[in-house]
Design a protein around this motif. Structure first.
Motif, PDB file in Angstrom:
ATOM      1  N   LEU A   1      78.485  66.372   8.960  1.00  0.00           N
ATOM      2  CA  LEU A   1      77.769  65.467   8.059  1.00  0.00           C
ATOM      3  C   LEU A   1      78.287  65.628   6.625  1.00  0.00           C
ATOM      4  N   ALA A   2      78.525  66.896   6.242  1.00  0.00           N
ATOM      5  CA  ALA A   2      79.031  67.158   4.884  1.00  0.00           C
ATOM      6  C   ALA A   2      80.420  66.537   4.719  1.00  0.00           C
ATOM      7  N   ALA A   3      81.261  66.633   5.752  1.00  0.00           N
ATOM      8  CA  ALA A   3      82.610  66.045   5.668  1.00  0.00           C
ATOM      9  C   ALA A   3      82.499  64.542   5.427  1.00  0.00           C
ATOM     10  N   GLU A   4      81.579  63.889   6.141  1.00  0.00           N
ATOM     11  CA  GLU A   4      81.416  62.448   5.932  1.00  0.00           C
ATOM     12  C   GLU A   4      80.951  62.169   4.503  1.00  0.00           C
ATOM     13  N   ALA A   5      79.982  62.954   4.019  1.00  0.00           N
ATOM     14  CA  ALA A   5      79.433  62.720   2.674  1.00  0.00           C
ATOM     15  C   ALA A   5      80.496  62.919   1.593  1.00  0.00           C
ATOM     16  N   PHE A   6      81.387  63.904   1.780  1.00  0.00           N
ATOM     17  CA  PHE A   6      82.395  64.203   0.757  1.00  0.00           C
ATOM     18  C   PHE A   6      83.717  63.459   0.986  1.00  0.00           C
ATOM     19  N   GLY A   7      83.787  62.639   2.031  1.00  0.00           N
ATOM     20  CA  GLY A   7      85.031  61.898   2.289  1.00  0.00           C
ATOM     21  C   GLY A   7      86.148  62.805   2.774  1.00  0.00           C
ATOM     22  N   ALA A   8      85.777  63.901   3.472  1.00  0.00           N
ATOM     23  CA  ALA A   8      86.789  64.861   3.949  1.00  0.00           C
ATOM     24  C   ALA A   8      87.013  64.683   5.443  1.00  0.00           C
ATOM     25  N   ASP A   9      88.132  65.213   5.953  1.00  0.00           N
ATOM     26  CA  ASP A   9      88.309  65.268   7.412  1.00  0.00           C
ATOM     27  C   ASP A   9      87.488  66.423   7.976  1.00  0.00           C
ATOM     28  N   TYR A  10      87.465  67.531   7.235  1.00  0.00           N
ATOM     29  CA  TYR A  10      86.702  68.715   7.647  1.00  0.00           C
ATOM     30  C   TYR A  10      86.019  69.322   6.421  1.00  0.00           C
ATOM     31  N   THR A  11      84.819  69.819   6.628  1.00  0.00           N
ATOM     32  CA  THR A  11      84.140  70.603   5.582  1.00  0.00           C
ATOM     33  C   THR A  11      83.772  71.952   6.182  1.00  0.00           C
ATOM     34  N   PHE A  12      84.043  73.000   5.430  1.00  0.00           N
ATOM     35  CA  PHE A  12      83.659  74.360   5.838  1.00  0.00           C
ATOM     36  C   PHE A  12      82.642  74.871   4.825  1.00  0.00           C
ATOM     37  N   PHE A  13      81.545  75.439   5.321  1.00  0.00           N
ATOM     38  CA  PHE A  13      80.565  76.033   4.420  1.00  0.00           C
ATOM     39  C   PHE A  13      81.043  77.431   4.025  1.00  0.00           C
ATOM     40  N   SER A  14      80.764  77.787   2.765  1.00  0.00           N
ATOM     41  CA  SER A  14      81.089  79.139   2.285  1.00  0.00           C
ATOM     42  C   SER A  14      79.840  79.769   1.699  1.00  0.00           C
ATOM     43  N   VAL A  15      79.559  81.004   2.120  1.00  0.00           N
ATOM     44  CA  VAL A  15      78.493  81.741   1.445  1.00  0.00           C
ATOM     45  C   VAL A  15      79.106  82.853   0.584  1.00  0.00           C
ATOM     46  N   GLN A  16      80.403  82.728   0.342  1.00  0.00           N
ATOM     47  CA  GLN A  16      81.101  83.640  -0.579  1.00  0.00           C
ATOM     48  C   GLN A  16      81.489  82.843  -1.829  1.00  0.00           C
ATOM     49  N   GLY A  17      80.674  81.838  -2.165  1.00  0.00           N
ATOM     50  CA  GLY A  17      80.911  81.041  -3.360  1.00  0.00           C
ATOM     51  C   GLY A  17      82.201  80.255  -3.283  1.00  0.00           C
ATOM     52  N   THR A  18      82.544  79.673  -4.419  1.00  0.00           N
ATOM     53  CA  THR A  18      83.820  78.958  -4.497  1.00  0.00           C
ATOM     54  C   THR A  18      84.962  79.966  -4.581  1.00  0.00           C
ATOM     55  N   SER A  19      84.661  81.178  -5.066  1.00  0.00           N
ATOM     56  CA  SER A  19      85.701  82.221  -5.100  1.00  0.00           C
ATOM     57  C   SER A  19      86.251  82.443  -3.691  1.00  0.00           C
ATOM     58  N   GLY A  20      85.349  82.577  -2.706  1.00  0.00           N
ATOM     59  CA  GLY A  20      85.790  82.788  -1.321  1.00  0.00           C
ATOM     60  C   GLY A  20      86.560  81.589  -0.797  1.00  0.00           C
ATOM     61  N   ALA A  21      86.121  80.388  -1.182  1.00  0.00           N
ATOM     62  CA  ALA A  21      86.805  79.175  -0.718  1.00  0.00           C
ATOM     63  C   ALA A  21      88.202  79.063  -1.346  1.00  0.00           C
ATOM     64  N   ILE A  22      88.306  79.429  -2.620  1.00  0.00           N
ATOM     65  CA  ILE A  22      89.619  79.371  -3.297  1.00  0.00           C
ATOM     66  C   ILE A  22      90.585  80.362  -2.642  1.00  0.00           C
ATOM     67  N   MET A  23      90.091  81.557  -2.368  1.00  0.00           N
ATOM     68  CA  MET A  23      90.960  82.554  -1.710  1.00  0.00           C
ATOM     69  C   MET A  23      91.402  82.030  -0.341  1.00  0.00           C
ATOM     70  N   THR A  24      90.478  81.369   0.352  1.00  0.00           N
ATOM     71  CA  THR A  24      90.824  80.803   1.664  1.00  0.00           C
ATOM     72  C   THR A  24      91.930  79.757   1.532  1.00  0.00           C
TER      73      THR A  24
END
Ligand code: PLP
Length: 489
Positions: free
Chosen positions: A73-96
């Motif tokens: 649902l989040a991918a559709e809302a953000f216009g993405a092919d895939y959305t991954f949730f992060s509970v390590q903030g954006t810092s964790g997402a940037i490292m990913t």
């Protein structure tokens, strides 16, 4: 898909309503086993969904049920092919993002004023950074984004780069020509990774800058918790498949994530996505209108300037987020830091950030005219107090030369170091990260050769009272450098 649904949040509540006998962690078991004062303060509802990845509740590391549905649902809302949730903030997402595209020795093109999670990921992955200077705005003493021209030069010189990282929008809400930059990098088959920490809301209103997914970027790390209404520490990584594989991203995200993911944070992402998808446009319309009115009132205060479209420039500041109130206080004869402290002590106002010349206040759907009026009243009061002062701090920003990288940041990080006086460090390889804020651009990162000019620059900034950050010795009398090998006789 139905954006009114919240599979994760609803699934958790249903699980709670079944009232299962819990023989699993967390040991507080719905709050019954914890400190009474904290329990009644936090409330039974929150504690009843403080759960763990037992089978009915899915698993962020291998989503197949309610987390998968919520991410779709989040991918559709953000216009993405895939959305991954992060509970390590954006810092964790940037490292990913960085560790998904870079292997040891690979090049990554990054602006010089990156968040520390980027430097951390460069150290973890063993990648080699190719730096681009951000555009500086001498009027406000802040840095903007990177120009398309600078990206072109970097891509031509390093067509083998494995990624280009762009900060969009900046902390101050300024946006570069992201679409132009994405198209250009893609013509070299270089994936574009966007640090969208300050831009979760921009996707939902046409007056706000173009979002990473709208611009066709490959990945974006987006702080839903900062401006999108979820709880602190919860973010998303949005991606479009093509140059990057979603399996690789899932694998790296999982490597960098705790196995004890907070379901309160995850549920807050699910609910924030629903709120943004359904009400985002209206919420942002109200916030923009409020911010416009605030800007108008602030600009009536003598000696205060709050730019709107005036912030734009043709190269690296082609759009801006009007909900960010950059309030230039340089003509008050006070620094932004002093204004921040004065507002705290006299009006119990807390700003988002301050620097030598500005304070930054953010307007969100959580604000009303009442808060704006308090800020305007406070700044009128302060201006009246400062009237007698004539001093004007010139907002000129100097940028240090980018030093030569002798070792990759990773090699430097793992090398044997020694501590020497900073004054004697010219020619040595830094093992530390040193930056001056503002403009927040690193002077050295681990692996770079320290120059005499850079040392002079540090001392000039310290003498001007600017906070130099990063080194273990915060007096900066000494610095850690790579120990030199001595030949044995
Ligand atoms: C530009 C930028 N990138 C990344 C981050 C990291 O975000 P988070 O605090 O969600 O880890 C921040 C945090 O302030 C930031 O300002």
């Amino acid at each position: 898909m139905n954006q009114h649904e919240t599979p994760l949040f609803t699934g958790l509540k249903k699980h709670r309503d079944r009232n299962p006998v819990q023989f699993h962690i967390p040991g507080h078991k719905g709050g019954r086993g914890m400190d009474e004062e904290f329990r009644s303060f936090i409330g039974d509802n929150a504690l009843s969904i403080d759960l763990i990845n037992i089978q009915p509740l899915d698993d962020l590391h291998h989503p197949q049920g309610m987390i998968k549905e919520a991410q779709e649902l989040a991918a559709e809302a953000f216009g993405a092919d895939y959305t991954f949730f992060s509970v390590q903030g954006t810092s964790g997402a940037i490292m990913t993002m960085i560790m998904s595209v870079c292997q040891p020795g690979d090049k990554i093109i990054v602006p010089r004023n990156v968040h520390k999670s980027v430097t951390t990921a460069i150290i973890f992955s063993g990648a080699k950074p190719v730096f681009i200077h951000p555009e500086l705005d001498d009027r406000f003493g802040i840095s903007h984004g990177i120009t398309t021209e600078a990206v072109k030069k970097a891509c031509e010189a390093h067509p083998d780069a494995k990624g280009l990282l762009v900060i969009n929008p900046t902390y101050f809400g300024v946006s570069a020509d992201l679409k132009g930059i994405v198209d250009l990098a893609h013509s070299f088959d270089i994936p574009v990774l966007v640090d969208e920490a300050h831009g979760v809301h921009i996707h939902f209103h046409e007056r706000l800058p173009m979002s990473a997914m709208q611009a066709g970027a490959d990945m974006a790390s987006t702080s839903v918790h900062k401006l999108g209404g979820s709880l602190t520490q919860s973010s998303v990584l949005n991606m479009k498949e093509g140059l990057v594989s979603h399996e690789r991203v899932q694998a790296v995200l999982s490597m960098l994530h705790t196995t004890s993911t907070s379901y309160i944070l995850l549920a807050s992402l699910d609910a924030a996505r629903r709120h943004l998808a359904i009400n985002g446009h209206e919420l942002m319309e109200n916030a923009i209108q409020l911010a416009d009115q605030a800007r108008e009132k602030l600009n009536q205060i003598p000696a205060i300037f709050c730019p709107g479209a005036d912030i734009l420039s043709p190269s690296a500041a082609i759009d801006y987020d009007p909900t960010k109130l950059i309030i230039s206080v340089k003509n008050l004869g006070m620094t932004g830091y002093d204004v921040e402290v004065w507002l705290r002590e006299n009006y119990t106002i807390e700003v988002e950030l301050s620097d030598l010349y500005n304070i930054l206040c953010i307007i969100t759907p959580g604000d009303s005219m009442q808060e704006i009026n308090t800020l305007v009243q406070a700044l009128h009061h302060l201006t009246d107090l400062c009237r007698t002062q004539e001093e004007v701090i010139p907002a000129s920003v100097k940028v240090p030369d980018i030093p030569v990288l002798a070792l990759s940041p990773r090699e430097a990080f793992y090398s044997t170091t020694e501590t020497i006086p900073l004054k004697e460090a010219a020619g040595r390889i830094s093992a530390e990260f040193v930056m001056v804020y503002p403009p927040g651009i690193p002077i050295f990162i681990p692996g770079e050769i320290i120059t005499a000019d850079n040392i002079d620059y540090i001392f000039e900034n310290m003498e001007a009272g600017l906070p130099v950050q990063g080194p273990i010795d915060d007096t900066l009398e000494t610095i850690q450098v790579i120990r030199e090998q001595k030949a044995f006789k």
